[in-house]
Design a protein around this motif. Structure first.
Motif, mmCIF file in Angstrom:
data_model
loop_
_atom_site.group_PDB
_atom_site.id
_atom_site.type_symbol
_atom_site.label_atom_id
_atom_site.label_comp_id
_atom_site.label_asym_id
_atom_site.label_seq_id
_atom_site.Cartn_x
_atom_site.Cartn_y
_atom_site.Cartn_z
ATOM 1 N N PRO A 136 2.008 9.562 11.362
ATOM 2 C CA PRO A 136 0.552 9.163 11.611
ATOM 3 C C PRO A 136 0.209 8.560 9.982
ATOM 4 N N PRO A 137 -0.603 7.375 9.909
ATOM 5 C CA PRO A 137 -0.678 6.788 8.675
ATOM 6 C C PRO A 137 -1.529 8.003 7.754
ATOM 7 N N THR A 138 -1.465 8.010 6.404
ATOM 8 C CA THR A 138 -2.051 8.865 5.707
ATOM 9 C C THR A 138 -3.373 8.266 5.480
ATOM 10 N N PRO A 139 -4.572 9.113 5.552
ATOM 11 C CA PRO A 139 -5.832 8.961 5.301
ATOM 12 C C PRO A 139 -6.167 8.120 3.983
ATOM 13 N N GLU A 140 -7.054 7.390 4.023
ATOM 14 C CA GLU A 140 -7.431 6.785 2.589
ATOM 15 C C GLU A 140 -8.013 7.640 1.730
ATOM 16 N N ASP A 141 -8.713 8.581 1.786
ATOM 17 C CA ASP A 141 -9.049 9.508 0.912
ATOM 18 C C ASP A 141 -7.867 10.256 0.242
ATOM 19 N N ILE A 142 -6.877 10.476 0.982
ATOM 20 C CA ILE A 142 -5.659 11.410 0.451
ATOM 21 C C ILE A 142 -5.137 10.256 -0.224
ATOM 22 N N VAL A 143 -4.629 8.839 -0.121
ATOM 23 C CA VAL A 143 -4.234 8.142 -0.924
ATOM 24 C C VAL A 143 -4.916 7.915 -2.206
ATOM 25 N N LEU A 144 -6.058 7.927 -2.346
ATOM 26 C CA LEU A 144 -7.095 7.749 -3.359
ATOM 27 C C LEU A 144 -6.704 8.984 -4.413
ATOM 28 N N LEU A 145 -6.519 10.117 -3.650
ATOM 29 C CA LEU A 145 -6.556 11.294 -4.372
ATOM 30 C C LEU A 145 -5.232 11.411 -5.228
ATOM 31 N N ARG A 146 -4.153 10.840 -4.553
ATOM 32 C CA ARG A 146 -2.859 10.756 -4.957
ATOM 33 C C ARG A 146 -2.577 9.846 -6.131
ATOM 34 N N GLU A 147 -3.507 8.417 -6.113
ATOM 35 C CA GLU A 147 -3.486 7.821 -7.079
ATOM 36 C C GLU A 147 -4.017 8.419 -8.350
ATOM 37 N N ILE A 148 -5.126 8.939 -8.196
ATOM 38 C CA ILE A 148 -5.954 9.479 -9.329
ATOM 39 C C ILE A 148 -5.004 10.596 -9.933
ATOM 40 N N ARG A 149 -4.401 11.451 -9.179
ATOM 41 C CA ARG A 149 -3.407 12.304 -9.772
ATOM 42 C C ARG A 149 -2.437 11.809 -10.467
ATOM 43 N N ASP A 150 -1.928 10.920 -9.899
ATOM 44 C CA ASP A 150 -0.682 9.984 -10.930
ATOM 45 C C ASP A 150 -1.026 9.418 -11.898
ATOM 46 N N ALA A 151 -2.397 9.020 -11.981
ATOM 47 C CA ALA A 151 -2.757 8.298 -13.154
ATOM 48 C C ALA A 151 -3.113 9.155 -14.336
ATOM 49 N N LEU A 152 -3.462 10.537 -13.857
ATOM 50 C CA LEU A 152 -4.126 11.552 -14.866
ATOM 51 C C LEU A 152 -2.654 12.153 -15.367
ATOM 52 N N LYS A 153 -1.431 12.115 -14.565
ATOM 53 C CA LYS A 153 -0.269 12.847 -15.179
ATOM 54 C C LYS A 153 0.122 11.622 -16.034
ATOM 55 N N ARG A 154 -0.318 10.377 -16.203
ATOM 56 C CA ARG A 154 0.368 9.415 -17.300
ATOM 57 C C ARG A 154 -0.445 9.555 -18.370
#
Length: 139
Positions: free
Chosen positions: A121-139
Motif C-alpha cells: 500500500p502507498p506510504t501515508p503522506e505524514d510518514i513521507v514528510l517525516l522521512r524528508e525531515i529526517r533526511d534533511a536533518l542528517k545533512r
C-alpha cells in the motif's frame, strides 16, 4: 418482516441449498455403496470363505430351527450378525471412499497457484514528510 418472507430468505440462502443438494447426493451415493457391497463385494468374500452368504448368519433367540434369516424372523427373535457384518462393511467402504475424496480435494486446494503478491500500500503522506525531515536533518 412476515414469517413467509423470513422463511423464503432462510430457504434460499446458499448453505441451505448446498445442504439439500448434499443430502440428495448422499442418499444416492449410499444406494450405490449398498449395491457395490451387497452385489459385488460380499459375494466374492462369501466365495473366498467357502460359498457362505453372510445375510443368513444369525442366532435364533427363540429356539427356532429355520434355515434362512427371513424364516427365523417370522418365528421369533433373531440376532442377525451376518446383516450387521454387511452393514459394517458398507460403512467401512463408504468411509474409505469419502476419505479418498477429501484427500483429493485437499490435494487440489494445495496445488492452486498462489496469487501474485499485491503491491504494497502507498506510504501515508505524514510518514513521507517525516522521512524528508529526517533526511534533511542528517545533512
Amino acid at each position: 418482516m412476515s414469517i413467509f418472507s423470513e422463511f423464503r430468505e432462510f430457504a434460499v440462502k446458499g448453505n441451505v441449498v448446498d445442504l439439500a443438494v448434499g443430502v440428495i447426493i448422499g442418499g444416492a451415493f449410499g444406494k450405490i455403496v449398498d449395491s457395490m457391497v451387497g452385489d459385488l463385494i460380499m459375494p466374492v468374500v462369501g466365495m473366498l470363505v467357502g460359498g457362505l452368504n453372510f445375510d443368513n448368519y444369525f442366532i435364533a433367540l427363540a429356539g427356532q430351527t429355520a434355515t434362512t434369516l427371513a424364516e427365523a424372523k417370522k418365528a421369533g427373535a433373531v440376532l442377525a450378525y451376518g446383516s450387521f457384518l454387511t452393514v459394517l462393511l458398507n460403512f467401512i467402504i463408504l468411509a474409505f471412499v469419502i476419505f479418498m475424496m477429501i484427500k483429493q480435494i485437499n490435494r487440489l486446494k494445495r496445488e492452486e497457484p498462489a496469487a501474485a503478491p499485491a503491491a504494497p500500500p502507498p506510504t501515508p503522506e505524514d510518514i513521507v514528510l517525516l522521512r524528508e525531515i529526517r533526511d534533511a536533518l542528517k545533512r
